[in-house]
Design a protein around this motif. Structure first.
Motif, PDB file in Angstrom:
ATOM      1  N   ARG A   1      -5.689   2.747   8.543  1.00 10.98           N
ATOM      2  CA  ARG A   1      -4.406   2.310   7.992  1.00 10.98           C
ATOM      3  C   ARG A   1      -3.254   2.566   8.953  1.00 10.98           C
ATOM      4  O   ARG A   1      -2.144   2.111   8.723  1.00 10.98           O
ATOM      5  CB  ARG A   1      -4.142   3.026   6.670  1.00 10.98           C
ATOM      6  CG  ARG A   1      -5.182   2.743   5.608  1.00 10.98           C
ATOM      7  CD  ARG A   1      -5.218   1.291   5.210  1.00 10.98           C
ATOM      8  NE  ARG A   1      -4.033   0.881   4.475  1.00 10.98           N
ATOM      9  CZ  ARG A   1      -3.720  -0.381   4.178  1.00 10.98           C
ATOM     10  NH1 ARG A   1      -4.497  -1.361   4.600  1.00 10.98           N
ATOM     11  NH2 ARG A   1      -2.635  -0.662   3.494  1.00 10.98           N
TER      12      ARG A   1
ATOM     13  N   GLY B   1       0.716   2.883   2.557  1.00 10.32           N
ATOM     14  CA  GLY B   1       1.004   1.453   2.507  1.00 10.32           C
ATOM     15  C   GLY B   1       2.327   1.157   1.861  1.00 10.32           C
ATOM     16  O   GLY B   1       3.032   0.212   2.228  1.00 10.32           O
TER      17      GLY B   1
ATOM     18  N   TRP C   1       0.229  -2.686   2.029  1.00  6.82           N
ATOM     19  CA  TRP C   1      -0.717  -3.116   1.002  1.00  6.82           C
ATOM     20  C   TRP C   1      -0.839  -4.633   1.038  1.00  6.82           C
ATOM     21  O   TRP C   1      -0.128  -5.315   1.766  1.00  6.82           O
ATOM     22  CB  TRP C   1      -0.269  -2.589  -0.358  1.00  6.82           C
ATOM     23  CG  TRP C   1      -1.341  -2.672  -1.413  1.00  6.82           C
ATOM     24  CD1 TRP C   1      -1.268  -3.276  -2.617  1.00  6.82           C
ATOM     25  CD2 TRP C   1      -2.658  -2.130  -1.327  1.00  6.82           C
ATOM     26  NE1 TRP C   1      -2.449  -3.161  -3.300  1.00  6.82           N
ATOM     27  CE2 TRP C   1      -3.333  -2.462  -2.524  1.00  6.82           C
ATOM     28  CE3 TRP C   1      -3.351  -1.417  -0.343  1.00  6.82           C
ATOM     29  CZ2 TRP C   1      -4.653  -2.103  -2.786  1.00  6.82           C
ATOM     30  CZ3 TRP C   1      -4.674  -1.050  -0.596  1.00  6.82           C
ATOM     31  CH2 TRP C   1      -5.307  -1.398  -1.810  1.00  6.82           C
TER      32      TRP C   1
ATOM     33  N   ALA D   1      -6.018  -4.948   4.843  1.00  4.90           N
ATOM     34  CA  ALA D   1      -5.730  -4.775   3.417  1.00  4.90           C
ATOM     35  C   ALA D   1      -6.752  -5.476   2.528  1.00  4.90           C
ATOM     36  O   ALA D   1      -7.136  -4.946   1.479  1.00  4.90           O
ATOM     37  CB  ALA D   1      -4.325  -5.284   3.113  1.00  4.90           C
TER      38      ALA D   1
END
Length: 979
Positions: free
Chosen positions: A282, A813, A781, A307
């Motif tokens: 991430r 996110g 996200w 994502a």
């Protein structure tokens, strides 16, 4: 043979400047006293008398140098570069100025004209030249006679017109990659006043690239063109012709080449805080900004943080195993690209989907010429063109590992009933409605365009005996287009079915979609295959751009012979442009959730349009030229000229971003439009003829003050166009030496320096932090397309929190999404507040540079993209008589060299394109008396595969780079017969 290195600008057909009769040159070269006639100023003139930097190539030149299409013109013209672009068009660049803006609302900077009619969309890259009178390439802004979209120059394609003799030709060719090529021409005079000329060309060859997965050759060619011209000349004062040209292609041509990436593993530490292995993805942008020439560039992006994959392995519970009650999620955790190791061969890919390519283009033109008097001519040109384009290929050029979990035998944790397998993954195989069944990640794009244009031009030209003449006119252009770009991905459909559309009986979603309805937060899934889409689906990405352009202009040039050998040219054009764009926001994985929805959308199906955006510009352009033809003792003819000119190209609209509900996500505002381009150009030049026409030497120097150069990059999945100011200067030399009919040599040299002006800046999507250690790159996200940067201290706070194993991924996110309530991420949906759980408040729209998009990179002094400092070309040919002169054997060689350049304005090591060269040789045996010729040629003798340009894909797919290369070595043999 050492002398047979080449590329050149052999003359166009010779012609008496006082006559309109065309006199072809002999294959052996130009005889003493011949004249190259061009229409650079929309009237017939000797090329050495035109105060414009122009290169002319006849059909004989094109054949001798094996320049078969528009992409190869760079081998004959100084300071020209060419490369395919990512979507339906290409970048033809002259003196550093080309088309780096890929938006559907942008226009080309080099005007491509067919017989003096500009074509906004054309197939210059795909089609092949046939039965041409000549091709003229005008360098520098042509703001008077050619007008809008000619800030860099003009490429004028002039077909051969009917003659008063019955004649024809046919040529057949075979070669490498099972090449089969056939072209021919037939010219038929019908009486004394009417004639018809028809010509055609067909090429079919196997693919240049190899797909190791399907074991098919791809990037092949199967195309044909035809042209028919009818001409009527009932009197000396009136001439008319009608031209129809058709092009069609249907094959597996690849729109882009291999996809390269230096994998970004993500950080193991942020400041002094370790990053857990399951969160490193991430904080990875997918691909690092490293040189594409390194061995590491043959990797694949770090997909563990993408994502749409993360959503599948943490947010989509499919059911439990009845024996262990273990929850099974939709997709497997980890990176499905982790073990990808691509072939180092740039012509080798591995994809589950072979390209599909179709294009069709028609041009209809009507030309009228009426001599009002012996010295006054009225010209009318009417044209209609239509273009259709369809290209589909694998979005990635490599294969993933299996990504789905086996859902066989799973049961609902609420009822214990078996889950419905209709849209699950029994046997770990998911069936996508567009892409079919697969256990792997499948992604395919589709680029499609439909456009048409109509234009009309009137010109009144004088040829008085006195010192003053003129060329005045008016024209109108109407162009409309629709460009669609789809990205299909089987994970998108899986998420739509199983996250947003799942019945409550299977597993309680946040706000479940009632079965068989389009309800609370449903994301409509198009059930149709690619060939018959209903185009309402939100399970694929669709960027639809509808643009209409209207342009009116009046123009005029006056020519004043101030003295016997001094002429002043003054031109002025007034252009009025109108563009109307219909913004249609994309809707990927967005549903009609209203106040209860979690997807961030507002409609479940379809693509509602926003209000039209209308733009208008009214711009004067023109030129002022002073030329002098001195009588010098050491030259036969000399022209010295100095010019000042102004060019203009219209602006346009940026495509709209996703149609997100601002309650869920608020974007940092981006410009809805981009500005026009303007150039003030100053040029000095000289054209010289020596030794009775056997040697010519032309030189040009130029300086540009450029305003608003348009460059695109992908932001939030759309082509965001930015404007940059620059200065450009350079030199050009062109020489041709023909000491005899047996030997000729040609050369050209271009030197170019470009510089972005002080204060130029832009956010580099490959380096958003610009090395600032207080900020960290994050992946958002699924609702937010682009990466962001966030304060290191906040990232460390989340990582050090005891809640990190539970909320860390969502919280990281959420640092990318601004919302109306400061300190929240997805308020009213997740009910989570940063201040409550992590002890800080944060709103990227106000607390981060550029709303969290990143820091500006200082571009002051950087070079323009695709602007090599040096281009060089030299060619030579020698003809040997055989059998008493009945046969002629010609040996020819061409060599081209281009120095290094940059693909993007950031000028980083990642952007660097290495210099490259190209060599071609030709052996021809001809019997002129019978029109019979045999040719053996080799193109790209050393089989070079240079990267000519590349394109960076979007953040949410990992920032991979699509590259573009030259064609491989091709050996061909042809037989031709003329009569």
């Amino acid at each position: 043979m050492i002398a047979l290195i080449a590329g050149a600008t052999s003359p166009a057909f010779a012609q008496d400047p006082s006559s309109s009769e065309q006199i072809p040159e002999s294959a052996a070269g130009v005889t003493e006293g011949s004249v190259i006639i061009v229409t650079a100023q929309k009237r017939e003139e000797s090329i050495q008398d035109v105060p414009i930097a122009v290169t002319a190539l006849s059909s004989e030149d094109l054949d001798a140098q094996k320049i078969e299409g528009g992409s190869e013109l760079l081998r004959a013209v100084p300071n020209v570069s060419f490369s395919k672009s990512n979507f339906s068009m290409y970048n033809f660049s002259i003196r550093g100025i080309g088309t780096k803006a890929i938006s559907a609302a942008s226009d080309p900077a080099v005007a491509i004209s067919f017989n003096n009619t500009p074509l906004v969309r054309n197939r210059l890259f795909e089609s092949e030249f046939f039965d041409m009178a000549r091709i003229e390439v005008l360098r520098g802004p042509q703001g008077t006679l050619y007008g809008r979209n000619a800030t860099a120059g003009v490429v004028n394609l002039i077909p051969a017109l009917p003659t008063d003799e019955f004649e024809g030709s046919v040529k057949a060719e075979v070669g490498s990659y099972s090449t089969r090529r056939l072209n021919g021409m037939l010219n038929v005079p019908l009486g004394d006043t009417f004639g018809v000329r028809v010509a055609g060309q067909w090429t079919k060859r196997d693919g240049f690239d190899y797909n190791t997965f399907t074991q098919n050759r791809v990037n092949g060619r199967d195309l044909w063109s035809t042209r028919a011209i009818a001409e009527w000349e009932p009197s000396d004062r009136f001439r008319a012709n009608v031209i129809w040209q058709h092009f069609e292609e249907d094959d597996n041509r690849s729109r882009t080449g291999k996809q390269l990436c230096t994998r970004d593993p993500g950080p193991t530490m942020v400041g002094t805080t370790p990053v857990p292995a399951d969160l490193q993805g991430r904080l990875s942008q997918g691909c690092l900004p490293r040189s594409l020439y390194d061995e590491a560039a043959f990797g694949a992006p770090n997909a563990s943080g993408l994502a749409f994959l993360v959503a599948g392995n943490i947010a989509i519970p499919m059911g439990v195993r009845p024996d262990t009650f273990e929850m099974v999620y939709g997709m497997r955790a980890g990176d499905p690209f982790a073990d990808v190791a691509q072939s180092r061969d740039l012509r080798e890919i591995a994809t589950s989907y072979d390209p599909v390519f179709r294009a069709k283009n028609d041009v209809f033109q009507g030309n009228l010429e009426f001599d009002i008097s012996d010295s006054l001519r009225l010209v009318s040109q009417t044209a209609y063109a239509r273009d259709r384009y369809y290209s589909s290929q694998d979005y990635n050029r490599f294969l993933s590992a299996p990504i789905f979990n086996d859902t066989t035998g799973l049961v609902s944790p609420l009822t214990g009933e078996p889950i419905d397998q209709a849209h699950a993954a029994p046997g770990a195989i998911f069936v996508d409605p567009q892409l079919g069944a697969s256990d792997r990640l499948l992604a395919v794009d589709l680029n499609r365009s439909r456009n048409s244009q109509w234009s009309q031009e009137f010109r009144l030209q004088s040829s008085f005996d006195g010192p003053i003449n003129f060329n005045i006119g008016a024209n109108y252009l109407h162009f409309k287009s629709q460009d669609d770009y789809f990205v299909f991905n089987n994970t998108f459909s899986f998420i739509a079915y199983n996250l947003y559309n799942r019945p409550v009986q299977t597993y309680p979603n946040y706000h479940p979609c009632p079965p068989d309805t389009v309800g609370v937060d449903c994301v409509y899934v198009d059930p149709n295959p690619i060939g018959s889409l209903d185009e309402l689906g939100h399970n694929y990405f669709l960027s639809r751009n509808v643009v209409k352009t209207e342009s009116w202009a009046i123009f005029g040039e006056a020519y004043w012979n101030v003295a016997e050998n001094v002429k002043l040219t003054a031109g002025l054009r007034f252009t009025k442009d109108s563009k109307t764009a219909t913004p249609i926001p994309s809707q990927l994985l967005l549903g009609g959730g209203g106040e209860l929805g979690t997807s961030g959308g507002s409609v479940s199906a379809g693509y509602p349009a926003d209000p039209e955006v209308k733009q208008r510009w009214s711009e004067p352009t023109g030129r002022l030229v002073l030329d002098w033809m001195p009588d010098l003792s050491f030259t036969d003819d000399t022209l010295i000229y100095a010019s000042a000119s102004r060019g203009y190209k219209g602006g346009g609209t940026n495509p709209p971003r996703p149609n997100l509900n601002p309650r869920i996500v608020q974007f940092q505002p981006l410009p809805a439009t981009f500005e026009p381009e303007y150039v003030n150009a100053f040029e000095i030049g000289t054209k010289n003829t020596f030794a009775g026409g056997r040697f010519t030497l032309n030189a040009t120097g130029f300086y540009y003050d450029y305003e608003g150069y348009q460059v695109s990059k992908i932001v939030d999945r759309i082509s965001l166009n930015e404007n940059f100011d620059a200065t450009i200067w350079g030199l050009e030399l062109e020489a041709a030496w023909r000491p005899s009919r047996a030997f000729q040599m040609d050369a050209n040299l271009g030197y170019l320096r470009t510089r972005l002006k002080d204060g130029s800046q832009s956010i580099d999507v490959m380096n958003r932090t610009q090395g600032n250690e207080d900020w960290v790159l994050l992946r958002p996200w699924i609702q937010i397309p682009s990466n962001c940067i966030a304060p290191r201290q906040h990232v460390e706070t989340i990582l050090n929190s005891p809640l990190a194993p539970f909320l860390g991924l969502n919280a990281l996110g959420a640092l990318c999404g601004g919302s109306k309530e400061t300190g929240t991420f997805n308020p009213e949906v997740d009910g989570l507040r940063m201040d409550q759980f992590f002890g800080f408040t944060y709103n990227p729209l106000t607390d981060a540079p550029n709303g969290g998009r990143g820091f500006f990179a200082d571009l002051s002094g950087n070079e323009l993209p695709n602007a090599p400092r040096l281009t060089f070309n030299v060619g030579a040919q020698y003809t040997v008589p055989i059998d008493g002169g009945d046969w002629e054997l010609t040996l020819r060689g061409d060599y081209y060299r281009q120095s290094k350049s940059f693909a993007r304005v950031y000028n980083t090591e990642f952007d660097r394109l290495k210099g490259w060269d190209n060599a071609n040789i030709l052996i021809a045996l001809e019997r002129p008396a019978s029109g019979l010729e045999f040719q053996l040629y080799v193109k790209n003798v050393f089989d070079k595969t240079p990267i000519t340009d590349f394109f960076v894909n979007s953040d949410d797919t990992g920032l991979t780079s699509n590259i573009f290369t030259l064609d491989p070595r091709i050996i061909g043999f042809s037989v031709s017969k003329s009569f």
